[in-house]
Design a protein around this motif. Structure first.
Motif, short mmCIF file in Angstrom:
data_model
loop_
_atom_site.label_atom_id
_atom_site.label_comp_id
_atom_site.label_asym_id
_atom_site.label_seq_id
_atom_site.Cartn_x
_atom_site.Cartn_y
_atom_site.Cartn_z
N CYS A 102 70.14 15.85 26.55
CA CYS A 102 69.50 16.75 25.59
C CYS A 102 69.56 18.17 26.14
CB CYS A 102 68.05 16.29 25.43
SG CYS A 102 66.99 17.34 24.46
N ALA A 103 69.73 19.15 25.26
CA ALA A 103 69.70 20.56 25.66
C ALA A 103 68.80 21.33 24.70
CB ALA A 103 71.10 21.16 25.66
N VAL A 104 67.95 22.16 25.25
CA VAL A 104 67.11 23.05 24.46
C VAL A 104 67.67 24.45 24.68
CG1 VAL A 104 64.79 23.95 24.04
CG2 VAL A 104 65.09 21.60 24.85
N VAL A 105 68.02 25.14 23.61
CA VAL A 105 68.59 26.49 23.70
C VAL A 105 67.60 27.47 23.07
CG1 VAL A 105 70.51 27.98 23.04
CG2 VAL A 105 70.92 25.57 23.60
N VAL A 106 67.24 28.49 23.85
CA VAL A 106 66.30 29.52 23.39
C VAL A 106 67.01 30.86 23.52
CG1 VAL A 106 64.01 30.53 23.70
CG2 VAL A 106 64.39 28.14 24.31
N VAL A 107 66.95 31.69 22.47
CA VAL A 107 67.57 33.02 22.52
C VAL A 107 66.51 34.10 22.33
CG1 VAL A 107 69.85 32.29 21.76
CG2 VAL A 107 68.16 32.93 20.06
N ASP A 108 66.68 35.18 23.07
CA ASP A 108 65.79 36.33 22.98
C ASP A 108 66.32 37.40 23.93
OD1 ASP A 108 63.45 38.08 22.76
OD2 ASP A 108 62.44 36.32 21.96
N ALA A 109 65.53 38.43 24.16
CA ALA A 109 65.88 39.44 25.15
C ALA A 109 65.82 38.81 26.54
CB ALA A 109 64.91 40.62 25.06
N GLU A 110 66.72 39.25 27.41
CA GLU A 110 66.82 38.64 28.74
C GLU A 110 65.51 38.67 29.51
OE1 GLU A 110 69.54 38.86 32.80
OE2 GLU A 110 69.92 40.27 31.16
N GLU A 111 64.84 39.79 29.53
CA GLU A 111 63.60 39.89 30.30
C GLU A 111 62.51 38.98 29.73
OE1 GLU A 111 61.36 40.48 33.35
OE2 GLU A 111 63.39 41.27 33.24
N ARG A 112 62.44 38.87 28.41
CA ARG A 112 61.45 37.97 27.80
C ARG A 112 61.74 36.51 28.18
NH1 ARG A 112 58.18 38.73 23.68
NH2 ARG A 112 59.05 37.04 22.43
N LEU A 113 63.02 36.15 28.22
CA LEU A 113 63.39 34.79 28.60
C LEU A 113 63.05 34.50 30.06
CD1 LEU A 113 66.73 34.24 26.70
CD2 LEU A 113 64.55 33.12 26.27
N ARG A 114 63.21 35.50 30.92
CA ARG A 114 62.85 35.32 32.34
C ARG A 114 61.36 35.03 32.48
NH1 ARG A 114 66.84 36.32 35.84
NH2 ARG A 114 68.61 37.54 35.09
N VAL A 115 60.55 35.77 31.75
CA VAL A 115 59.10 35.54 31.78
C VAL A 115 58.79 34.15 31.21
CG1 VAL A 115 56.90 36.32 30.82
CG2 VAL A 115 58.55 37.99 31.69
N LEU A 140 60.71 31.51 31.12
CA LEU A 140 61.17 30.49 32.06
C LEU A 140 60.13 30.24 33.14
CD1 LEU A 140 63.34 28.53 32.98
CD2 LEU A 140 64.51 30.45 34.09
N ASP A 141 59.46 31.29 33.60
CA ASP A 141 58.41 31.13 34.62
C ASP A 141 57.26 30.26 34.12
OD1 ASP A 141 59.79 32.63 36.48
OD2 ASP A 141 58.70 34.49 36.03
N THR A 142 57.04 30.24 32.80
CA THR A 142 55.94 29.43 32.25
C THR A 142 56.32 27.96 32.08
OG1 THR A 142 56.49 29.75 29.91
CG2 THR A 142 55.12 31.45 30.96
N LEU A 143 57.59 27.62 32.34
CA LEU A 143 58.06 26.25 32.13
C LEU A 143 58.15 25.42 33.41
CD1 LEU A 143 60.96 26.85 29.59
CD2 LEU A 143 58.61 26.14 29.12
N GLU A 144 57.70 25.96 34.53
CA GLU A 144 57.81 25.23 35.80
C GLU A 144 57.20 23.83 35.72
OE1 GLU A 144 59.37 25.98 38.66
OE2 GLU A 144 60.16 27.77 37.68
N ASP A 145 56.06 23.69 35.05
CA ASP A 145 55.42 22.38 34.96
C ASP A 145 56.26 21.39 34.17
OD1 ASP A 145 54.97 23.91 32.69
OD2 ASP A 145 52.96 23.13 32.33
N VAL A 146 56.85 21.82 33.07
CA VAL A 146 57.68 20.93 32.24
C VAL A 146 58.99 20.60 32.96
CG1 VAL A 146 58.86 20.63 30.04
CG2 VAL A 146 56.68 21.84 30.12
N LEU A 147 59.59 21.60 33.58
CA LEU A 147 60.86 21.38 34.27
C LEU A 147 60.72 20.51 35.51
CD1 LEU A 147 62.55 24.87 33.93
CD2 LEU A 147 62.94 22.81 32.59
N SER A 148 59.51 20.38 36.04
CA SER A 148 59.31 19.52 37.21
C SER A 148 59.52 18.04 36.85
CB SER A 148 57.92 19.73 37.80
OG SER A 148 56.93 19.26 36.91
N VAL A 149 59.42 17.69 35.57
CA VAL A 149 59.66 16.32 35.12
C VAL A 149 61.11 15.96 35.39
CG1 VAL A 149 59.73 14.80 33.11
CG2 VAL A 149 57.88 16.42 33.35
N ASN A 150 62.01 16.66 34.84
CA ASN A 150 63.44 16.61 35.12
C ASN A 150 64.10 17.61 34.21
OD1 ASN A 150 63.80 15.48 32.60
ND2 ASN A 150 64.82 13.66 33.31
N GLY A 151 64.67 18.61 34.74
CA GLY A 151 65.32 19.61 33.91
C GLY A 151 66.02 20.64 34.75
#
Length: 117
Positions: free
Chosen positions: A70-83, A85-96
């Motif tokens: 599965c792939a989740v694709v999110v588009v936006d301004a680069e800096e907004r995506l960086r911020v 991504l930092d909020t997804l650490e808990d979800v990505l710890s599952v496997n990602g």
């Protein structure tokens, strides 16, 4: 998202059966993206793939949503995506695995809110 900003694409690769708090991890990512006002997010379920264990994952189309890649694709301004991504650490710890790359965004004028000449 203004078209003149540095646009980017965040692609998060997951197993289709990855779960976060009793719901699909991909759904959690999409809901968080919407809550944070990202420009757009989509989920794509793959037919076949492999990951760190080097085992090929393939299944019947009826079971792909829960067992295939599965792939989740999110588009936006680069800096907004960086911020974001930092909020997804808990979800990505599952496997990602997350990949952030720059993108050129083109939209029909009717969708971007711009008038045609």
């Amino acid at each position: 998202m203004a078209l003149d900003e540095t646009s980017a694409r965040l692609t998060i690769h997951l197993s289709g059966n990855a779960v976060w708090h009793h719901k699909p991890a991909y759904a959690e990512i999409v809901h968080r993206a919407r809550a944070q006002g990202m420009a757009g997010a989509s989920v794509f379920h793959g037919i076949e793939g492999y990951g760190t264990h080097r085992m090929i994952h393939q299944d019947k189309p009826s079971r792909l949503r829960t067992h295939g890649p599965c792939a989740v694709v999110v588009v936006d301004a680069e800096e907004r995506l960086r911020v974001f991504l930092d909020t997804l650490e808990d979800v990505l710890s599952v496997n990602g695995v997350a990949v952030l790359d720059r993108a050129r965004i083109r939209m029909p004028a009717i969708l971007s809110g711009q008038e045609t000449p």
